[in-house]
Design a protein around this motif. Structure first.
Motif, PDB file in Angstrom:
ATOM      1  N   VAL A  78       0.847  -1.195   0.000  1.00  0.00           N
ATOM      2  CA  VAL A  78       0.000   0.000   0.000  1.00  0.00           C
ATOM      3  C   VAL A  78       0.885   1.249   0.000  1.00  0.00           C
ATOM      4  O   VAL A  78       0.669   2.174  -0.783  1.00  0.00           O
ATOM      5  CB  VAL A  78      -0.964   0.008   1.208  1.00  0.00           C
ATOM      6  N   VAL A  79       1.887   1.251   0.844  1.00  0.00           N
ATOM      7  CA  VAL A  79       2.805   2.389   0.917  1.00  0.00           C
ATOM      8  C   VAL A  79       3.520   2.573  -0.419  1.00  0.00           C
ATOM      9  O   VAL A  79       3.626   3.693  -0.933  1.00  0.00           O
ATOM     10  CB  VAL A  79       3.812   2.207   2.077  1.00  0.00           C
ATOM     11  N   LYS A  80       3.983   1.492  -1.011  1.00  0.00           N
ATOM     12  CA  LYS A  80       4.667   1.562  -2.313  1.00  0.00           C
ATOM     13  C   LYS A  80       3.731   2.112  -3.389  1.00  0.00           C
ATOM     14  O   LYS A  80       4.137   2.935  -4.219  1.00  0.00           O
ATOM     15  CB  LYS A  80       5.178   0.168  -2.715  1.00  0.00           C
ATOM     16  N   ALA A  81       2.478   1.661  -3.385  1.00  0.00           N
ATOM     17  CA  ALA A  81       1.498   2.138  -4.367  1.00  0.00           C
ATOM     18  C   ALA A  81       1.304   3.648  -4.242  1.00  0.00           C
ATOM     19  O   ALA A  81       1.254   4.364  -5.244  1.00  0.00           O
ATOM     20  CB  ALA A  81       0.169   1.407  -4.189  1.00  0.00           C
ATOM     21  N   PHE A 133      -6.625   2.573  -4.034  1.00  0.00           N
ATOM     22  CA  PHE A 133      -6.110   1.220  -3.838  1.00  0.00           C
ATOM     23  C   PHE A 133      -7.279   0.316  -3.507  1.00  0.00           C
ATOM     24  O   PHE A 133      -8.087   0.647  -2.632  1.00  0.00           O
ATOM     25  CB  PHE A 133      -5.102   1.236  -2.679  1.00  0.00           C
ATOM     26  N   LEU A 134      -7.393  -0.812  -4.202  1.00  0.00           N
ATOM     27  CA  LEU A 134      -8.455  -1.793  -3.956  1.00  0.00           C
ATOM     28  C   LEU A 134      -7.848  -3.178  -3.819  1.00  0.00           C
ATOM     29  O   LEU A 134      -6.958  -3.546  -4.573  1.00  0.00           O
ATOM     30  CB  LEU A 134      -9.436  -1.820  -5.129  1.00  0.00           C
ATOM     31  N   LEU A 135      -8.377  -3.938  -2.889  1.00  0.00           N
ATOM     32  CA  LEU A 135      -7.908  -5.288  -2.649  1.00  0.00           C
ATOM     33  C   LEU A 135      -8.857  -6.300  -3.276  1.00  0.00           C
ATOM     34  O   LEU A 135     -10.074  -6.166  -3.165  1.00  0.00           O
ATOM     35  CB  LEU A 135      -7.808  -5.512  -1.134  1.00  0.00           C
ATOM     36  N   LYS A 136      -8.298  -7.292  -3.977  1.00  0.00           N
ATOM     37  CA  LYS A 136      -9.087  -8.385  -4.544  1.00  0.00           C
ATOM     38  C   LYS A 136      -9.430  -9.353  -3.422  1.00  0.00           C
ATOM     39  O   LYS A 136      -8.606  -9.552  -2.523  1.00  0.00           O
ATOM     40  CB  LYS A 136      -8.285  -9.146  -5.611  1.00  0.00           C
ATOM     41  N   PRO A 137     -10.581  -9.992  -3.430  1.00  0.00           N
ATOM     42  CA  PRO A 137     -11.646  -9.832  -4.411  1.00  0.00           C
ATOM     43  C   PRO A 137     -12.359  -8.502  -4.181  1.00  0.00           C
ATOM     44  O   PRO A 137     -12.514  -8.059  -3.043  1.00  0.00           O
ATOM     45  CB  PRO A 137     -12.574 -11.008  -4.137  1.00  0.00           C
ATOM     46  N   VAL A 138     -12.771  -7.895  -5.257  1.00  0.00           N
ATOM     47  CA  VAL A 138     -13.369  -6.570  -5.203  1.00  0.00           C
ATOM     48  C   VAL A 138     -14.885  -6.666  -5.375  1.00  0.00           C
ATOM     49  O   VAL A 138     -15.378  -7.542  -6.071  1.00  0.00           O
ATOM     50  CB  VAL A 138     -12.746  -5.644  -6.272  1.00  0.00           C
ATOM     51  N   ARG A 181      -2.098  11.688   0.320  1.00  0.00           N
ATOM     52  CA  ARG A 181      -3.042  11.748   1.431  1.00  0.00           C
ATOM     53  C   ARG A 181      -2.376  11.156   2.657  1.00  0.00           C
ATOM     54  O   ARG A 181      -1.478  10.328   2.555  1.00  0.00           O
ATOM     55  CB  ARG A 181      -4.315  10.967   1.107  1.00  0.00           C
ATOM     56  N   ARG A 182      -2.873  11.544   3.797  1.00  0.00           N
ATOM     57  CA  ARG A 182      -2.386  10.978   5.044  1.00  0.00           C
ATOM     58  C   ARG A 182      -3.174   9.708   5.350  1.00  0.00           C
ATOM     59  O   ARG A 182      -4.363   9.632   5.073  1.00  0.00           O
ATOM     60  CB  ARG A 182      -2.569  11.967   6.192  1.00  0.00           C
ATOM     61  N   ILE A 183      -2.498   8.737   5.911  1.00  0.00           N
ATOM     62  CA  ILE A 183      -3.175   7.513   6.337  1.00  0.00           C
ATOM     63  C   ILE A 183      -3.728   7.772   7.732  1.00  0.00           C
ATOM     64  O   ILE A 183      -2.971   8.068   8.653  1.00  0.00           O
ATOM     65  CB  ILE A 183      -2.223   6.302   6.329  1.00  0.00           C
ATOM     66  N   ASP A 214      -2.192  -8.505   6.535  1.00  0.00           N
ATOM     67  CA  ASP A 214      -2.632  -7.795   5.340  1.00  0.00           C
ATOM     68  C   ASP A 214      -3.576  -6.666   5.737  1.00  0.00           C
ATOM     69  O   ASP A 214      -4.226  -6.723   6.778  1.00  0.00           O
ATOM     70  CB  ASP A 214      -3.374  -8.738   4.387  1.00  0.00           C
ATOM     71  N   ILE A 215      -3.653  -5.659   4.898  1.00  0.00           N
ATOM     72  CA  ILE A 215      -4.548  -4.539   5.150  1.00  0.00           C
ATOM     73  C   ILE A 215      -5.988  -5.032   5.052  1.00  0.00           C
ATOM     74  O   ILE A 215      -6.410  -5.548   4.025  1.00  0.00           O
ATOM     75  CB  ILE A 215      -4.330  -3.403   4.130  1.00  0.00           C
ATOM     76  N   ALA A 216      -6.740  -4.892   6.139  1.00  0.00           N
ATOM     77  CA  ALA A 216      -8.147  -5.273   6.132  1.00  0.00           C
ATOM     78  C   ALA A 216      -9.020  -4.038   5.932  1.00  0.00           C
ATOM     79  O   ALA A 216     -10.084  -4.099   5.356  1.00  0.00           O
ATOM     80  CB  ALA A 216      -8.516  -5.978   7.435  1.00  0.00           C
ATOM     81  N   ASP A 217      -8.542  -2.896   6.442  1.00  0.00           N
ATOM     82  CA  ASP A 217      -9.289  -1.659   6.313  1.00  0.00           C
ATOM     83  C   ASP A 217      -8.280  -0.515   6.295  1.00  0.00           C
ATOM     84  O   ASP A 217      -7.346  -0.502   7.091  1.00  0.00           O
ATOM     85  CB  ASP A 217     -10.257  -1.510   7.492  1.00  0.00           C
ATOM     86  N   LEU A 218      -8.477   0.426   5.410  1.00  0.00           N
ATOM     87  CA  LEU A 218      -7.547   1.542   5.260  1.00  0.00           C
ATOM     88  C   LEU A 218      -8.378   2.796   5.073  1.00  0.00           C
ATOM     89  O   LEU A 218      -9.221   2.854   4.193  1.00  0.00           O
ATOM     90  CB  LEU A 218      -6.657   1.299   4.025  1.00  0.00           C
TER      91      LEU A 218
END
Length: 173
Positions: free
Chosen positions: A106-109, A117-122, A153-155, A165-169
């Protein structure tokens, strides 16, 4: 800017989306989701190099990009796109759609200039929400040192699942 649902439906119906993903099945799924939320003009590219050519010829309004592809991956793709000196559409909004939700990804993106940023499955709702964010609240494109892309943007919060893994951002403008 406030856009009501009728205006948003019109925006989505006129949107030109380029989907760049090496997996045929995933392109088919995302195409179906896009159509279900009202997007009518959807173009596909099966790899990063084809995607770059498609941006040059189609000038899409939004690119939906897979992270992991053979040859040119999503991060490398975006590094090429975000070069205003050499690429004709460096400010095109990009949604990174990936099965990799690690914080480092996520940080790299964000570092390479994704808009969303969207996580599969979408889901169609998540895809709709990201498109609304791009259309209703576009972030200005900025140049900060070597970075060119949407204003960072700020996280605000990150919630990870058991695997890390990121569950919610939640990102703040």
């Amino acid at each position: 800017m406030t856009i009501d649902s009728k205006q948003m439906a019109a925006h989505l119906a006129n949107l030109k989306v380029l989907l760049v993903d090496d997996e045929h099945y995933m392109r088919k799924v995302v195409r179906t989701l896009l159509m279900s939320i009202g997007v009518r003009e959807i173009h596909e590219a099966p790899d990063g190099l084809s995607g770059l050519d498609a941006i040059r010829t189609l000038a899409p309004d939004v690119v939906i990009l897979d992270w992991e592809m053979p040859g040119l991956d999503g991060a490398g793709f975006l590094r090429i796109v975000r070069q205003p000196e050499t690429f004709p559409y460096p400010a095109v909004p990009v949604i990174m759609l990936t099965g990799h939700g690690e914080r480092s990804r996520v940080v790299k993106a964000v570092e390479v200039g994704v808009n969303e940023f969207l996580l599969k499955p979408v889901s169609s709702k998540a895809l709709y929400d990201r498109l609304v964010s791009i259309l209703a609240n576009p972030r200005p494109v900025v140049r900060q040192g070597n970075y060119f892309g949407p204003a960072p943007r700020r996280i605000a919060t990150i919630r990870a699942d058991a695997q890390g893994d990121i569950a919610d951002l939640v990102l703040l403008n």
